[in-house]
Design an enzyme around this catalytic site. Structure first.
Site, PDB file in Angstrom:
ATOM      1  CG  MET A   1      -8.563   6.956   2.451  1.00 54.91           C
ATOM      2  SD  MET A   1      -7.553   7.189   3.921  1.00 54.91           S
ATOM      3  CE  MET A   1      -6.744   5.596   4.009  1.00 54.91           C
TER       4      MET A   1
ATOM      5  CG  MET B   1     -11.636  -3.087   5.256  1.00 58.10           C
ATOM      6  SD  MET B   1     -10.085  -2.666   4.423  1.00 58.10           S
ATOM      7  CE  MET B   1      -9.217  -1.700   5.678  1.00 58.10           C
TER       8      MET B   1
ATOM      9  CG  MET C   1     -11.330   2.969   2.219  1.00 59.61           C
ATOM     10  SD  MET C   1      -9.773   3.052   3.109  1.00 59.61           S
ATOM     11  CE  MET C   1      -8.665   3.098   1.723  1.00 59.61           C
TER      12      MET C   1
ATOM     13  CG  ASP D   1      -6.027  -2.874   3.381  1.00 62.41           C
ATOM     14  OD1 ASP D   1      -4.963  -2.549   3.940  1.00 62.41           O
ATOM     15  OD2 ASP D   1      -6.701  -2.086   2.681  1.00 62.41           O
ATOM     16  N   GLY D   2      -4.671  -4.151   6.491  1.00 62.62           N
ATOM     17  CA  GLY D   2      -4.597  -3.403   7.745  1.00 62.62           C
ATOM     18  C   GLY D   2      -3.884  -4.163   8.850  1.00 62.62           C
ATOM     19  N   GLY D   3      -2.737  -3.637   9.240  1.00 60.88           N
ATOM     20  CA  GLY D   3      -2.005  -4.227  10.363  1.00 60.88           C
ATOM     21  C   GLY D   3      -1.368  -5.561  10.064  1.00 60.88           C
TER      22      GLY D   3
ATOM     23  CG  HIS E   1      -3.824  -1.667  -1.508  1.00 57.39           C
ATOM     24  ND1 HIS E   1      -4.934  -2.457  -1.780  1.00 57.39           N
ATOM     25  CD2 HIS E   1      -4.188  -0.876  -0.468  1.00 57.39           C
ATOM     26  CE1 HIS E   1      -5.909  -2.152  -0.940  1.00 57.39           C
ATOM     27  NE2 HIS E   1      -5.491  -1.192  -0.138  1.00 57.39           N
TER      28      HIS E   1
ATOM     29  N   GLY F   1      -9.108   3.836   7.062  1.00 53.07           N
ATOM     30  CA  GLY F   1      -8.895   5.276   7.216  1.00 53.07           C
ATOM     31  C   GLY F   1      -7.445   5.665   7.432  1.00 53.07           C
ATOM     32  CG  PHE F   2      -6.102   6.841  10.068  1.00 54.78           C
ATOM     33  CD1 PHE F   2      -5.745   8.139   9.702  1.00 54.78           C
ATOM     34  CD2 PHE F   2      -7.343   6.639  10.666  1.00 54.78           C
ATOM     35  CE1 PHE F   2      -6.609   9.199   9.923  1.00 54.78           C
ATOM     36  CE2 PHE F   2      -8.217   7.700  10.891  1.00 54.78           C
ATOM     37  CZ  PHE F   2      -7.850   8.981  10.520  1.00 54.78           C
ATOM     38  N   GLY F   3      -3.169   4.174   7.845  1.00 52.12           N
ATOM     39  CA  GLY F   3      -2.162   3.110   7.877  1.00 52.12           C
ATOM     40  C   GLY F   3      -1.583   3.005   9.288  1.00 52.12           C
ATOM     41  N   GLY F   4      -0.829   1.968   9.513  1.00 49.88           N
ATOM     42  CA  GLY F   4      -0.092   1.839  10.768  1.00 49.88           C
ATOM     43  C   GLY F   4      -0.897   1.429  11.986  1.00 49.88           C
TER      44      GLY F   4
ATOM     45  CG  ASP G   1      -5.176   2.360   0.840  1.00 51.71           C
ATOM     46  OD1 ASP G   1      -6.079   1.511   0.848  1.00 51.71           O
ATOM     47  OD2 ASP G   1      -3.996   2.098   1.154  1.00 51.71           O
TER      48      ASP G   1
ATOM     49  CG  HIS H   1      -9.190  -0.091  -0.286  1.00 49.97           C
ATOM     50  ND1 HIS H   1      -8.591  -0.235   0.953  1.00 49.97           N
ATOM     51  CD2 HIS H   1     -10.522  -0.180  -0.064  1.00 49.97           C
ATOM     52  CE1 HIS H   1      -9.521  -0.401   1.880  1.00 49.97           C
ATOM     53  NE2 HIS H   1     -10.701  -0.352   1.289  1.00 49.97           N
TER      54      HIS H   1
ATOM     55  N   GLY I   1       1.204  -1.829   4.191  1.00 48.07           N
ATOM     56  CA  GLY I   1       1.789  -0.504   3.994  1.00 48.07           C
ATOM     57  C   GLY I   1       3.043  -0.362   4.836  1.00 48.07           C
ATOM     58  CB  SER I   2       3.488   0.206   8.487  1.00 55.27           C
ATOM     59  OG  SER I   2       2.281   0.870   8.522  1.00 55.27           O
TER      60      SER I   2
ATOM     61  CB  SER J   1      -0.896   0.008   1.242  1.00 49.54           C
ATOM     62  OG  SER J   1      -1.427   1.305   1.427  1.00 49.54           O
TER      63      SER J   1
HETATM   64  C1  DX5 Z   1      -6.233   1.498   5.695  1.00 49.86           C
HETATM   65  C2  DX5 Z   1      -5.825   1.227   4.272  1.00 49.86           C
HETATM   66  C3  DX5 Z   1      -4.664   0.338   4.178  1.00 49.86           C
HETATM   67  C4  DX5 Z   1      -3.395   0.841   4.830  1.00 49.86           C
HETATM   68  C5  DX5 Z   1      -2.638  -0.353   5.312  1.00 49.86           C
HETATM   69  O1  DX5 Z   1      -7.461   2.065   5.770  1.00 49.86           O
HETATM   70  O2  DX5 Z   1      -6.889   0.630   3.554  1.00 49.86           O
HETATM   71  O3  DX5 Z   1      -4.424  -0.104   2.856  1.00 49.86           O
HETATM   72  O4  DX5 Z   1      -2.576   1.604   3.995  1.00 49.86           O
HETATM   73  O5  DX5 Z   1      -1.556   0.065   6.028  1.00 49.86           O
HETATM   74  P1  DX5 Z   1      -0.861  -0.822   7.152  1.00 49.86           P
HETATM   75  O6  DX5 Z   1      -0.338  -2.063   6.492  1.00 49.86           O
HETATM   76  O7  DX5 Z   1       0.212   0.077   7.667  1.00 49.86           O
HETATM   77  O8  DX5 Z   1      -1.902  -1.153   8.195  1.00 49.86           O
HETATM   78 ZN    ZN Z   2      -6.406  -0.347   1.593  1.00 53.04          ZN
END
Ligand code: DX5
Ligand code: ZN
Length: 220
Positions: free
Chosen positions: A36, A136, A67, A174-176, A32, A141-144, A34, A65, A196-197, A7
């Protein structure tokens, strides 16, 4: 096939081209993206201009993706910017079935996403129409963020429901997702892994290679 979808939200935007090429050269198959809207999710990320300007950085799959509330309004444009796979949220569509048809009509692959608290039964009827379901594993909404562990069971149940019905669609998470917990998602039946992270923080090339090494253990 197990696919890594880094991501770009986790990347350094100042060097986006370099970041994308690093992960693609290391073997990532999807990028990927995102999108938003600040309404469906609290944050605003990026949209069409950015996607079209990075389209020529790679020929790998652009996995967008959305959102975004009522995404049918933007499908045509997103496709024209170079999206190969467009994922919409079931919760964001007043008319999910017709939004899926709009994506198909525009020639992209179809993904449908559900938030952590949305039961998989919500998408039961439309499963035969989609190429991918995105479960999900954090609130979007947020990475990390840290993954929400009960989502693992949704992946497991969705995979077995698909097998019962003879459906072989991709299941994305997707996420964490990290190098430490990715095996749990693969074991549950996910085969498209967004990160992502855990990809872009530190050495993106090395992190990508490490993910792909783990994937080899789970080739279906
Ligand atoms: C969150 C996004 C993800 C995000 C994942 O809402 O849809 O794609 O970038 O980031 P990580 O892997 O850091 O959770
Ligand atoms: Zn995503």
């Amino acid at each position: 096939m197990v696919i890594l979808a880094p991501s770009v939200l986790g990347a350094d935007f100042k060097h986006l081209e370099r970041e994308i090429q690093t992960v693609c050269n290391a073997g990532a198959e999807y990028i990927h993206l995102d999108v938003m809207d600040g309404t469906f999710v609290p944050s605003i990320s990026f949209g069409m201009p950015l996607i079209s300007s990075i389209r020529n950085c790679t020929d790998k799959v652009f996995d967008v993706h959305m959102m975004v509330k009522e995404p049918y309004r933007y499908i045509k444009e997103i496709r024209q910017c170079g999206a190969d796979l467009i994922t919409i949220h079931a919760e964001a569509c007043g008319h999910l079935d017709s939004t899926i048809k709009v994506i198909r009509k525009n020639g992209a692959k179809v993904g449908v996403a559900i938030n952590p608290s949305t039961p998989i039964s919500t998408i039961d009827l439309i499963l035969p129409q989609v190429d991918m379901v995105l479960i999900m594993t954090v609130n979007p909404g947020f990475g990390g963020q840290e993954r929400i562990s009960y989502t693992l069971d949704k992946v497991r149940r969705l995979r077995s429901r698909c097998e019962e019905r003879g459906l072989s669609m991709d299941i994305q998470v997707d996420g964490g997702v990290t190098l430490d917990n990715v095996r749990e998602f693969l074991e549950a039946g996910a085969n498209v892994i967004v990160s992502g992270s855990a990809v872009f923080r530190g050495d993106a090339k090395q992190n990508t290679t490490k993910f792909l090494e783990i994937f080899k253990e789970y080739e279906r």
